[in-house]
Design a protein around this motif. Structure first.
Motif, PDB file in Angstrom:
ATOM      1  N   LEU A  16      21.590 -12.598  15.449  1.00 55.88           N
ATOM      2  CA  LEU A  16      22.755 -12.202  14.663  1.00 55.88           C
ATOM      3  C   LEU A  16      22.369 -11.189  13.587  1.00 55.88           C
ATOM      4  O   LEU A  16      23.066 -10.196  13.370  1.00 55.88           O
ATOM      5  N   LEU A  17      21.248 -11.404  12.948  1.00 54.28           N
ATOM      6  CA  LEU A  17      20.773 -10.486  11.916  1.00 54.28           C
ATOM      7  C   LEU A  17      20.454  -9.115  12.508  1.00 54.28           C
ATOM      8  O   LEU A  17      20.874  -8.081  11.984  1.00 54.28           O
TER       9      LEU A  17
ATOM     10  N   LEU B 123      25.572  -1.938  11.782  1.00 54.83           N
ATOM     11  CA  LEU B 123      25.733  -1.255  10.508  1.00 54.83           C
ATOM     12  C   LEU B 123      25.078   0.115  10.539  1.00 54.83           C
ATOM     13  O   LEU B 123      25.632   1.094  10.032  1.00 54.83           O
ATOM     14  N   ALA B 124      23.894   0.207  11.127  1.00 55.78           N
ATOM     15  CA  ALA B 124      23.188   1.483  11.185  1.00 55.78           C
ATOM     16  C   ALA B 124      23.889   2.467  12.112  1.00 55.78           C
ATOM     17  O   ALA B 124      23.911   3.669  11.841  1.00 55.78           O
ATOM     18  N   ALA B 125      24.473   1.980  13.197  1.00 55.03           N
ATOM     19  CA  ALA B 125      25.181   2.865  14.124  1.00 55.03           C
ATOM     20  C   ALA B 125      26.445   3.387  13.472  1.00 55.03           C
ATOM     21  O   ALA B 125      26.791   4.554  13.603  1.00 55.03           O
ATOM     22  N   GLY B 126      27.136   2.523  12.752  1.00 54.54           N
ATOM     23  CA  GLY B 126      28.305   2.924  12.000  1.00 54.54           C
ATOM     24  C   GLY B 126      29.502   3.254  12.864  1.00 54.54           C
ATOM     25  O   GLY B 126      29.457   3.272  14.087  1.00 54.54           O
TER      26      GLY B 126
ATOM     27  N   GLU C 297      32.317 -10.291  19.007  1.00 53.47           N
ATOM     28  CA  GLU C 297      31.404  -9.874  20.076  1.00 53.47           C
ATOM     29  C   GLU C 297      29.950 -10.037  19.648  1.00 53.47           C
ATOM     30  O   GLU C 297      29.110 -10.498  20.430  1.00 53.47           O
ATOM     31  N   LEU C 298      29.652  -9.671  18.412  1.00 52.81           N
ATOM     32  CA  LEU C 298      28.276  -9.795  17.921  1.00 52.81           C
ATOM     33  C   LEU C 298      27.846 -11.261  17.838  1.00 52.81           C
ATOM     34  O   LEU C 298      26.727 -11.612  18.222  1.00 52.81           O
ATOM     35  N   VAL C 299      28.736 -12.121  17.361  1.00 55.55           N
ATOM     36  CA  VAL C 299      28.421 -13.551  17.284  1.00 55.55           C
ATOM     37  C   VAL C 299      28.262 -14.129  18.683  1.00 55.55           C
ATOM     38  O   VAL C 299      27.373 -14.956  18.926  1.00 55.55           O
ATOM     39  N   GLY C 300      29.094 -13.699  19.621  1.00 53.99           N
ATOM     40  CA  GLY C 300      28.991 -14.177  21.005  1.00 53.99           C
ATOM     41  C   GLY C 300      27.672 -13.783  21.651  1.00 53.99           C
ATOM     42  O   GLY C 300      27.031 -14.597  22.332  1.00 53.99           O
TER      43      GLY C 300
ATOM     44  N   ARG D 230      40.121  -3.867  19.309  1.00 53.98           N
ATOM     45  CA  ARG D 230      38.677  -3.670  19.505  1.00 53.98           C
ATOM     46  C   ARG D 230      37.944  -3.784  18.174  1.00 53.98           C
ATOM     47  O   ARG D 230      36.879  -4.392  18.085  1.00 53.98           O
ATOM     48  N   GLU D 231      38.507  -3.181  17.123  1.00 56.10           N
ATOM     49  CA  GLU D 231      37.870  -3.256  15.812  1.00 56.10           C
ATOM     50  C   GLU D 231      37.917  -4.671  15.250  1.00 56.10           C
ATOM     51  O   GLU D 231      37.000  -5.110  14.569  1.00 56.10           O
ATOM     52  N   ARG D 232      38.987  -5.402  15.533  1.00 54.35           N
ATOM     53  CA  ARG D 232      39.100  -6.783  15.038  1.00 54.35           C
ATOM     54  C   ARG D 232      38.140  -7.725  15.742  1.00 54.35           C
ATOM     55  O   ARG D 232      37.649  -8.685  15.159  1.00 54.35           O
ATOM     56  N   LEU D 233      37.873  -7.492  17.023  1.00 58.97           N
ATOM     57  CA  LEU D 233      37.031  -8.394  17.803  1.00 58.97           C
ATOM     58  C   LEU D 233      35.550  -8.028  17.759  1.00 58.97           C
ATOM     59  O   LEU D 233      34.733  -8.749  18.325  1.00 58.97           O
ATOM     60  N   LYS D 234      35.195  -6.937  17.127  1.00 50.59           N
ATOM     61  CA  LYS D 234      33.797  -6.516  17.073  1.00 50.59           C
ATOM     62  C   LYS D 234      32.884  -7.589  16.462  1.00 50.59           C
ATOM     63  O   LYS D 234      31.824  -7.884  17.025  1.00 50.59           O
ATOM     64  N   PRO D 235      33.231  -8.213  15.337  1.00 57.73           N
ATOM     65  CA  PRO D 235      32.350  -9.263  14.804  1.00 57.73           C
ATOM     66  C   PRO D 235      32.214 -10.446  15.763  1.00 57.73           C
ATOM     67  O   PRO D 235      31.142 -11.037  15.883  1.00 57.73           O
TER      68      PRO D 235
END
Length: 85
Positions: free
Chosen positions: A52-53, A60-63, A14-17, A7-12
């Motif tokens: 994306l931004l 980042l803010a949620a952390g 997911e955001l790009v998707g 889950r931690e590896r696929l988080k970026p």
């Protein structure tokens, strides 16, 4: 010591998707409205970058609380001391 979970590896990814889906949606709306492929591609690119931004800043803010000792967002945590070389 264990590595990051799937889950931690696929988080970026997911955001790009999600940003890609929003970009395609904006492109489709632009094609329907203007009937110009060039304008649709430009608007889709702008929407992708903006989404994306925004998604990255929200993530980042949620952390991630990490070890659970500090549950404040990443931007509000104290910085670790600098290492000397």
């Amino acid at each position: 010591m264990t590595g990051p979970s799937w889950r931690e590896r696929l988080k970026p990814l997911e955001l790009v998707g999600m940003a890609a889906v929003l970009g395609v949606f904006a492109g489709v709306i632009a094609v329907i409205g203007t009937r110009s492929i060039e304008i649709a591609v430009i608007l889709a690119g702008i929407a992708f970058i903006a989404a994306l931004l925004v998604l990255a800043m929200l993530a980042l803010a949620a952390g991630d609380p990490g070890d659970g000792t500090d549950d404040r967002p990443v931007l509000e945590r104290e910085k670790p001391p600098r290492r000397r070389k």
